[in-house]
Design a protein around this motif. Structure first.
Motif, PDB file in Angstrom:
ATOM      1  N   LEU A  25     -24.083   6.150 -23.021  1.00  0.00           N
ATOM      2  CA  LEU A  25     -25.351   5.296 -22.819  1.00  0.00           C
ATOM      3  C   LEU A  25     -26.321   6.147 -21.946  1.00  0.00           C
ATOM      4  O   LEU A  25     -27.548   6.561 -22.021  1.00  0.00           O
ATOM      5  N   HIS A  26     -25.515   6.794 -20.754  1.00  0.00           N
ATOM      6  CA  HIS A  26     -26.654   7.566 -19.882  1.00  0.00           C
ATOM      7  C   HIS A  26     -26.908   8.959 -20.295  1.00  0.00           C
ATOM      8  O   HIS A  26     -27.850   9.503 -19.840  1.00  0.00           O
ATOM      9  N   SER A  27     -26.102   9.718 -21.065  1.00  0.00           N
ATOM     10  CA  SER A  27     -26.497  10.565 -21.829  1.00  0.00           C
ATOM     11  C   SER A  27     -27.407  10.765 -23.005  1.00  0.00           C
ATOM     12  O   SER A  27     -27.776  11.499 -23.501  1.00  0.00           O
ATOM     13  N   GLY A  28     -27.685   9.505 -23.394  1.00  0.00           N
ATOM     14  CA  GLY A  28     -28.610   9.250 -24.215  1.00  0.00           C
ATOM     15  C   GLY A  28     -27.851   9.261 -25.892  1.00  0.00           C
ATOM     16  O   GLY A  28     -28.545   9.346 -26.906  1.00  0.00           O
ATOM     17  N   GLN A  29     -26.605   9.464 -25.970  1.00  0.00           N
ATOM     18  CA  GLN A  29     -26.050   9.289 -27.223  1.00  0.00           C
ATOM     19  C   GLN A  29     -25.872   8.095 -27.776  1.00  0.00           C
ATOM     20  O   GLN A  29     -25.736   7.708 -28.899  1.00  0.00           O
TER      21      GLN A  29
ATOM     22  N   SER B 226     -27.082   4.346 -28.714  1.00  0.00           N
ATOM     23  CA  SER B 226     -28.445   3.896 -29.393  1.00  0.00           C
ATOM     24  C   SER B 226     -28.811   2.648 -28.540  1.00  0.00           C
ATOM     25  O   SER B 226     -29.919   2.143 -28.628  1.00  0.00           O
ATOM     26  N   GLY B 227     -27.615   1.739 -28.262  1.00  0.00           N
ATOM     27  CA  GLY B 227     -28.215   0.593 -27.769  1.00  0.00           C
ATOM     28  C   GLY B 227     -27.188   0.064 -26.770  1.00  0.00           C
ATOM     29  O   GLY B 227     -26.115   0.350 -26.898  1.00  0.00           O
ATOM     30  N   SER B 228     -27.642  -0.860 -25.798  1.00  0.00           N
ATOM     31  CA  SER B 228     -26.727  -1.263 -24.852  1.00  0.00           C
ATOM     32  C   SER B 228     -25.957  -2.401 -25.070  1.00  0.00           C
ATOM     33  O   SER B 228     -25.277  -2.891 -24.285  1.00  0.00           O
ATOM     34  N   SER B 229     -26.347  -3.062 -26.322  1.00  0.00           N
ATOM     35  CA  SER B 229     -25.349  -4.263 -26.660  1.00  0.00           C
ATOM     36  C   SER B 229     -23.998  -4.163 -26.726  1.00  0.00           C
ATOM     37  O   SER B 229     -23.525  -4.949 -26.455  1.00  0.00           O
ATOM     38  N   GLN B 230     -23.648  -3.049 -26.972  1.00  0.00           N
ATOM     39  CA  GLN B 230     -22.411  -2.787 -27.379  1.00  0.00           C
ATOM     40  C   GLN B 230     -21.620  -2.719 -25.922  1.00  0.00           C
ATOM     41  O   GLN B 230     -20.520  -3.226 -25.700  1.00  0.00           O
ATOM     42  N   VAL B 231     -21.997  -2.087 -25.023  1.00  0.00           N
ATOM     43  CA  VAL B 231     -21.650  -2.453 -23.638  1.00  0.00           C
ATOM     44  C   VAL B 231     -21.407  -3.351 -23.257  1.00  0.00           C
ATOM     45  O   VAL B 231     -20.158  -4.077 -22.511  1.00  0.00           O
ATOM     46  N   ARG B 232     -22.455  -4.600 -23.495  1.00  0.00           N
ATOM     47  CA  ARG B 232     -22.263  -5.811 -22.948  1.00  0.00           C
ATOM     48  C   ARG B 232     -21.114  -6.490 -23.595  1.00  0.00           C
ATOM     49  O   ARG B 232     -20.468  -7.169 -23.051  1.00  0.00           O
TER      50      ARG B 232
ATOM     51  N   ARG C  56     -17.804  -8.129 -21.940  1.00  0.00           N
ATOM     52  CA  ARG C  56     -17.287  -9.488 -22.006  1.00  0.00           C
ATOM     53  C   ARG C  56     -16.010  -9.542 -22.578  1.00  0.00           C
ATOM     54  O   ARG C  56     -15.173 -10.404 -22.350  1.00  0.00           O
ATOM     55  N   ASP C  57     -15.653  -8.706 -23.642  1.00  0.00           N
ATOM     56  CA  ASP C  57     -14.148  -8.660 -23.978  1.00  0.00           C
ATOM     57  C   ASP C  57     -13.347  -8.345 -22.771  1.00  0.00           C
ATOM     58  O   ASP C  57     -11.954  -8.947 -22.894  1.00  0.00           O
ATOM     59  N   ILE C  58     -13.424  -7.340 -21.876  1.00  0.00           N
ATOM     60  CA  ILE C  58     -12.686  -7.315 -20.976  1.00  0.00           C
ATOM     61  C   ILE C  58     -12.591  -8.268 -20.105  1.00  0.00           C
ATOM     62  O   ILE C  58     -11.538  -8.770 -19.419  1.00  0.00           O
ATOM     63  N   ALA C  59     -13.586  -9.258 -19.763  1.00  0.00           N
ATOM     64  CA  ALA C  59     -13.787 -10.415 -18.884  1.00  0.00           C
ATOM     65  C   ALA C  59     -12.669 -11.715 -19.504  1.00  0.00           C
ATOM     66  O   ALA C  59     -11.966 -11.892 -19.004  1.00  0.00           O
ATOM     67  N   ARG C  60     -12.911 -11.482 -20.786  1.00  0.00           N
ATOM     68  CA  ARG C  60     -12.062 -12.538 -21.708  1.00  0.00           C
ATOM     69  C   ARG C  60     -10.522 -12.114 -21.558  1.00  0.00           C
ATOM     70  O   ARG C  60      -9.734 -13.148 -20.991  1.00  0.00           O
ATOM     71  N   ALA C  61     -10.132 -11.010 -21.524  1.00  0.00           N
ATOM     72  CA  ALA C  61      -8.774 -10.444 -21.480  1.00  0.00           C
ATOM     73  C   ALA C  61      -8.209 -10.732 -20.089  1.00  0.00           C
ATOM     74  O   ALA C  61      -7.093 -11.211 -19.967  1.00  0.00           O
ATOM     75  N   LEU C  62      -9.143 -10.370 -19.141  1.00  0.00           N
ATOM     76  CA  LEU C  62      -8.580 -10.564 -17.837  1.00  0.00           C
ATOM     77  C   LEU C  62      -8.722 -12.037 -17.427  1.00  0.00           C
ATOM     78  O   LEU C  62      -7.674 -12.403 -16.546  1.00  0.00           O
ATOM     79  N   THR C  63      -9.184 -12.954 -18.198  1.00  0.00           N
ATOM     80  CA  THR C  63      -9.045 -14.274 -17.901  1.00  0.00           C
ATOM     81  C   THR C  63      -7.699 -14.965 -18.364  1.00  0.00           C
ATOM     82  O   THR C  63      -7.188 -15.657 -17.761  1.00  0.00           O
ATOM     83  N   VAL C  64      -7.620 -14.441 -19.565  1.00  0.00           N
ATOM     84  CA  VAL C  64      -6.091 -14.645 -20.112  1.00  0.00           C
ATOM     85  C   VAL C  64      -4.940 -14.306 -19.258  1.00  0.00           C
ATOM     86  O   VAL C  64      -4.130 -15.027 -18.981  1.00  0.00           O
ATOM     87  N   GLN C  65      -5.156 -13.066 -18.781  1.00  0.00           N
ATOM     88  CA  GLN C  65      -4.239 -12.586 -17.793  1.00  0.00           C
ATOM     89  C   GLN C  65      -4.024 -13.295 -16.734  1.00  0.00           C
ATOM     90  O   GLN C  65      -2.861 -13.721 -16.163  1.00  0.00           O
TER      91      GLN C  65
END
Length: 71
Positions: A32-36, A38-44, A48-57
């Protein structure tokens, strides 16, 4: 991934999956920071997936901590 899919994983698989997600997030942030990237929605979505996994943990940890001591 949905929370139910994370709940279906074993503890070891869940920890490994969280590590993989965190590595992927690092790579996406670099892209994202190097411009490669195309969209920041993937990061978002990945965050959220990480947050879901940590919640289950954390749910599992609390369940073990509050479970009555067996014989």
């Amino acid at each position: 991934m949905k929370a139910d899919e994370f709940r279906a994983l074993t503890d070891h698989e869940l920890v490994n999956h969280i590590d993989d997600l965190k590595r992927s997030l690092l790579q996406m942030r670099i892209q994202l920071h190097s411009g490669q990237l195309s969209g920041s929605s993937q990061v978002r979505e990945l965050r959220r997936d990480i947050a879901r996994a940590l919640t289950v943990q954390n749910e599992r940890r609390q369940a073990v901590a509050t479970a009555p001591a067996g014989k």
